[in-house]
Structure formats: structure tokens, C-alpha cells
Design a protein around this motif. Structure first.
Motif, PDB file in Angstrom:
ATOM      1  N   SER A 168      87.814  23.750  25.255  1.00 42.39           N
ATOM      2  CA  SER A 168      86.844  24.570  24.512  1.00 42.39           C
ATOM      3  C   SER A 168      87.506  25.773  23.842  1.00 42.39           C
ATOM      4  O   SER A 168      86.949  26.346  22.907  1.00 42.39           O
ATOM      5  CB  SER A 168      85.717  25.043  25.439  1.00 42.39           C
ATOM      6  OG  SER A 168      86.226  25.851  26.487  1.00 42.39           O
TER       7      SER A 168
ATOM      8  N   ASP B 242      84.483  36.207  31.748  1.00 42.63           N
ATOM      9  CA  ASP B 242      83.591  35.052  31.841  1.00 42.63           C
ATOM     10  C   ASP B 242      82.189  35.493  32.273  1.00 42.63           C
ATOM     11  O   ASP B 242      82.037  36.323  33.174  1.00 42.63           O
ATOM     12  CB  ASP B 242      84.108  34.038  32.877  1.00 42.63           C
ATOM     13  CG  ASP B 242      85.328  33.273  32.388  1.00 42.63           C
ATOM     14  OD1 ASP B 242      85.545  33.173  31.164  1.00 42.63           O
ATOM     15  OD2 ASP B 242      86.069  32.757  33.252  1.00 42.63           O
ATOM     16  N   GLY B 243      81.175  34.915  31.643  1.00 41.73           N
ATOM     17  CA  GLY B 243      79.789  35.142  32.063  1.00 41.73           C
ATOM     18  C   GLY B 243      79.235  36.509  31.711  1.00 41.73           C
ATOM     19  O   GLY B 243      78.080  36.803  32.015  1.00 41.73           O
TER      20      GLY B 243
ATOM     21  N   GLU C 214      86.657  28.845  29.985  1.00 41.14           N
ATOM     22  CA  GLU C 214      85.985  28.089  28.922  1.00 41.14           C
ATOM     23  C   GLU C 214      85.431  29.068  27.888  1.00 41.14           C
ATOM     24  O   GLU C 214      85.197  30.253  28.179  1.00 41.14           O
ATOM     25  CB  GLU C 214      84.813  27.277  29.490  1.00 41.14           C
ATOM     26  CG  GLU C 214      85.167  26.275  30.574  1.00 41.14           C
ATOM     27  CD  GLU C 214      85.924  25.050  30.068  1.00 41.14           C
ATOM     28  OE1 GLU C 214      86.079  24.872  28.843  1.00 41.14           O
ATOM     29  OE2 GLU C 214      86.380  24.268  30.928  1.00 41.14           O
TER      30      GLU C 214
ATOM     31  N   ASP D 262      77.056  28.691  27.628  1.00 38.18           N
ATOM     32  CA  ASP D 262      76.665  28.931  29.022  1.00 38.18           C
ATOM     33  C   ASP D 262      77.583  28.140  29.942  1.00 38.18           C
ATOM     34  O   ASP D 262      78.529  27.500  29.490  1.00 38.18           O
ATOM     35  CB  ASP D 262      75.201  28.549  29.265  1.00 38.18           C
ATOM     36  CG  ASP D 262      74.907  27.126  28.808  1.00 38.18           C
ATOM     37  OD1 ASP D 262      75.869  26.353  28.590  1.00 38.18           O
ATOM     38  OD2 ASP D 262      73.722  26.784  28.655  1.00 38.18           O
ATOM     39  N   GLY D 263      77.298  28.194  31.224  1.00 38.14           N
ATOM     40  CA  GLY D 263      78.091  27.428  32.173  1.00 38.14           C
ATOM     41  C   GLY D 263      79.068  28.286  32.956  1.00 38.14           C
ATOM     42  O   GLY D 263      79.264  29.459  32.664  1.00 38.14           O
ATOM     43  N   ARG D 264      79.636  27.673  33.961  1.00 39.83           N
ATOM     44  CA  ARG D 264      80.527  28.328  34.902  1.00 39.83           C
ATOM     45  C   ARG D 264      81.870  28.673  34.223  1.00 39.83           C
ATOM     46  O   ARG D 264      82.314  27.961  33.331  1.00 39.83           O
ATOM     47  CB  ARG D 264      80.770  27.339  36.053  1.00 39.83           C
ATOM     48  CG  ARG D 264      81.232  27.956  37.325  1.00 39.83           C
ATOM     49  CD  ARG D 264      81.528  26.893  38.382  1.00 39.83           C
ATOM     50  NE  ARG D 264      82.542  27.391  39.298  1.00 39.83           N
ATOM     51  CZ  ARG D 264      83.839  27.194  39.151  1.00 39.83           C
ATOM     52  NH1 ARG D 264      84.291  26.450  38.174  1.00 39.83           N
ATOM     53  NH2 ARG D 264      84.690  27.713  40.003  1.00 39.83           N
ATOM     54  N   GLN D 265      82.481  29.760  34.652  1.00 36.95           N
ATOM     55  CA  GLN D 265      83.796  30.185  34.118  1.00 36.95           C
ATOM     56  C   GLN D 265      83.840  30.088  32.601  1.00 36.95           C
ATOM     57  O   GLN D 265      84.795  29.561  32.026  1.00 36.95           O
ATOM     58  CB  GLN D 265      84.916  29.332  34.728  1.00 36.95           C
ATOM     59  CG  GLN D 265      85.228  29.705  36.160  1.00 36.95           C
ATOM     60  CD  GLN D 265      86.643  29.305  36.571  1.00 36.95           C
ATOM     61  OE1 GLN D 265      87.154  28.277  36.147  1.00 36.95           O
ATOM     62  NE2 GLN D 265      87.285  30.119  37.399  1.00 36.95           N
ATOM     63  N   THR D 266      82.786  30.586  31.977  1.00 40.08           N
ATOM     64  CA  THR D 266      82.684  30.468  30.523  1.00 40.08           C
ATOM     65  C   THR D 266      82.493  31.833  29.867  1.00 40.08           C
ATOM     66  O   THR D 266      81.555  32.563  30.197  1.00 40.08           O
ATOM     67  CB  THR D 266      81.504  29.547  30.138  1.00 40.08           C
ATOM     68  OG1 THR D 266      81.701  28.279  30.761  1.00 40.08           O
ATOM     69  CG2 THR D 266      81.409  29.358  28.629  1.00 40.08           C
TER      70      THR D 266
ATOM     71  N   ARG E  82      81.244  33.857  26.887  1.00 39.78           N
ATOM     72  CA  ARG E  82      80.150  33.592  25.951  1.00 39.78           C
ATOM     73  C   ARG E  82      80.548  33.850  24.494  1.00 39.78           C
ATOM     74  O   ARG E  82      81.072  34.918  24.179  1.00 39.78           O
ATOM     75  CB  ARG E  82      78.949  34.481  26.288  1.00 39.78           C
ATOM     76  CG  ARG E  82      78.496  34.407  27.749  1.00 39.78           C
ATOM     77  CD  ARG E  82      77.895  33.054  28.060  1.00 39.78           C
ATOM     78  NE  ARG E  82      77.231  33.055  29.357  1.00 39.78           N
ATOM     79  CZ  ARG E  82      77.615  32.351  30.416  1.00 39.78           C
ATOM     80  NH1 ARG E  82      78.688  31.574  30.339  1.00 39.78           N
ATOM     81  NH2 ARG E  82      76.934  32.402  31.537  1.00 39.78           N
TER      82      ARG E  82
END
Ligand code: ZN
Length: 233
Positions: A13, A160-161, A187, A191-195, A197
Motif C-alpha cells: 500500500s 498509524d491510526g 500500511e 482504515d484498518g490495523r497499522q495503517t 490514514r
């Protein structure tokens, strides 16, 4: 103050979602890669290099404490300084082979800097100091004081997040003291874990690029070069 954005692991990503975001702000970031992770989307990683992003080393096998189940078979507790040295040299060679650039900076997988256990624990920070201009940690709390930091243990603060409201106090803090804030993520998406934005990145990069804010947006190597020069006796 200086601000660096860094992303770890060579996750897909970062090139599919991240590169367009960085391009629309004219921003250069640092991508700490595990070479094997890049092979699926090698063209994208080559585009990242062509766009001027920095490629850093994140080791060959991403060894962390064996307390993480994913790292049990390649645990830092069972490793040695010599093995880590070999691994970091091999990762640099593989990255050079795949992308034609040799990393000058490193990010410690899981932010962990040790090998061995108990009384036999050793640090592999000296190896990182020998091979790289800078080594970045993970889940640190504070930005770097350029007058004092050991570049081999440059701090990295999680992005992240988070939304911009959560990042702003870190920027304000760094601005007050002329510090260097290195943000770290995984990432890049919505959205999503260890991401990290995309919406936050758009806001942050627009803010950081506004000359009125007095922020120097630089890759980890660019900022570390300045710190190294300033620290030279
Ligand atoms: Zn990692």
C-alpha cells in the motif's frame, strides 16, 4: 523544526496508495524495506526511487523478539551481533540489486536493538552505527534533539491510526525546541490495523508545506546529514 515521514516493511500500500499522496504534495519520504516484500510490486518500488523517495534498510528477515509468534523461528534472543551484521549487509546488497540504490539509513524491526538473552544480551546498535548514517526506533515518545541525539538511535513516533489532531501536539512540541520529529507508519489507507490514514497525510503534508509553519520536511537521510554535520567536533 524538521519533520520526516517514514514507512516500514515494504508494504504494497505504500506504493499503491502512498506514492500518489506524496506526489500531490511534492513530498519525499523514507521507505524502510524488507527486500523480499518488494518483489511482488517491484515496478512500484522503482517508481518510488524515481520519484526521489529514500529507500532505507529494514533487515532481511525482520527479526524481532521471539515473544512475537511471527518471530519465534528467527528470534533476536537466539541471534548474534555477527549474524545481524551479515543480515544488514545482505539486505543492502539485495536492495541495491533490485532498485539500484544503497540504503544509508536503517529502521530496527519492532524497534528492538538487542540480541541474546539475560546476561548474554548484547546490543547491535554499534553495527548499525558502523553501517548506516542513522538507525530509527519505533514507538518512541519524543522528537530528536539534533544537538544531542545518537543518530544510531534516532527516535520514531507512531503515526498509524492517528488523525492530524493527534499529530499536532508532537509538531508543536518539536517546533518549540527546534527538534527533528520522525514519524513512522506501516500500511497507507483509509482504515484498518497499522495503517496511516490518507486523510491525515493529506492534511499533514499541506500543513508542513505551508512556509508559515516553519517546518523543514526532509527524508531521514537528509535530516540526519544535517545533524551529523552539526555534531562534528
Ligand atoms: Zn517492521
Amino acid at each position: 523544526m524538521a519533520l520526516s515521514l517514514s514507512f516500514d516493511d515494504g508494504r504494497e500500500s505504500q506504493v499503491t496508495q502512498g506514492l500518489p499522496v506524496f506526489a500531490r504534495h511534492g513530498a519525499k519520504v523514507t521507505l524502510f524495506v524488507v527486500p523480499s516484500a518488494m518483489e511482488r510490486r517491484l515496478e512500484g518500488w522503482k517508481q518510488a526511487v524515481a520519484a526521489g523517495h529514500e529507500i532505507g534498510n529494514h533487515s532481511l528477515t525482520h527479526s524481532c523478539s521471539g515473544n512475537f509468534p511471527f518471530s519465534r523461528q528467527k528470534a533476536l534472543e537466539d541471534s548474534t551481533v555477527a549474524r545481524m551484521r551479515e543480515e544488514l549487509v545482505a539486505a543492502n546488497a539485495r536492495i541495491a540489486e533490485l532498485l539500484g540504490v544503497t540504503p544509508r539509513t536503517f529502521a530496527y524491526p519492532c524497534g528492538q536493538t538487542f540480541v541474546g538473552r539475560g546476561r548474554n544480551t548484547q546490543s547491535y546498535v554499534p553495527v548499525v552505527a558502523e553501517l548506516f548514517l542513522a538507525g530509527r526506533g519505533w514507538m518512541d515518545e519524543a522528537p530528536n534533539d539534533p544537538a544531542f541525539i545518537d543518530l544510531a538511535q534516532t527516535t520514531g513516533v507512531e503515526m498509524d491510526g492517528k488523525d492530524l489532531a493527534a499529530i499536532r501536539p508532537l509538531l508543536d512540541d518539536a517546533r518549540k525546541t527546534g527538534a527533528w520529529l520522525v514519524l513512522a507508519g506501516h500500511e497507507i489507507g483509509t482504515d484498518g490495523r497499522q495503517t496511516t490514514r490518507i486523510a491525515m497525510l493529506d492534511e499533514l503534508l499541506a500543513y508542513a508545506k505551508d512556509p508559515a509553519q516553519g517546518i523543514w520536511l526532509a527524508t531521514v537521510a537528509e535530516a540526519a546529514d544535517v545533524v551529523a554535520r552539526r555534531q562534528k567536533p
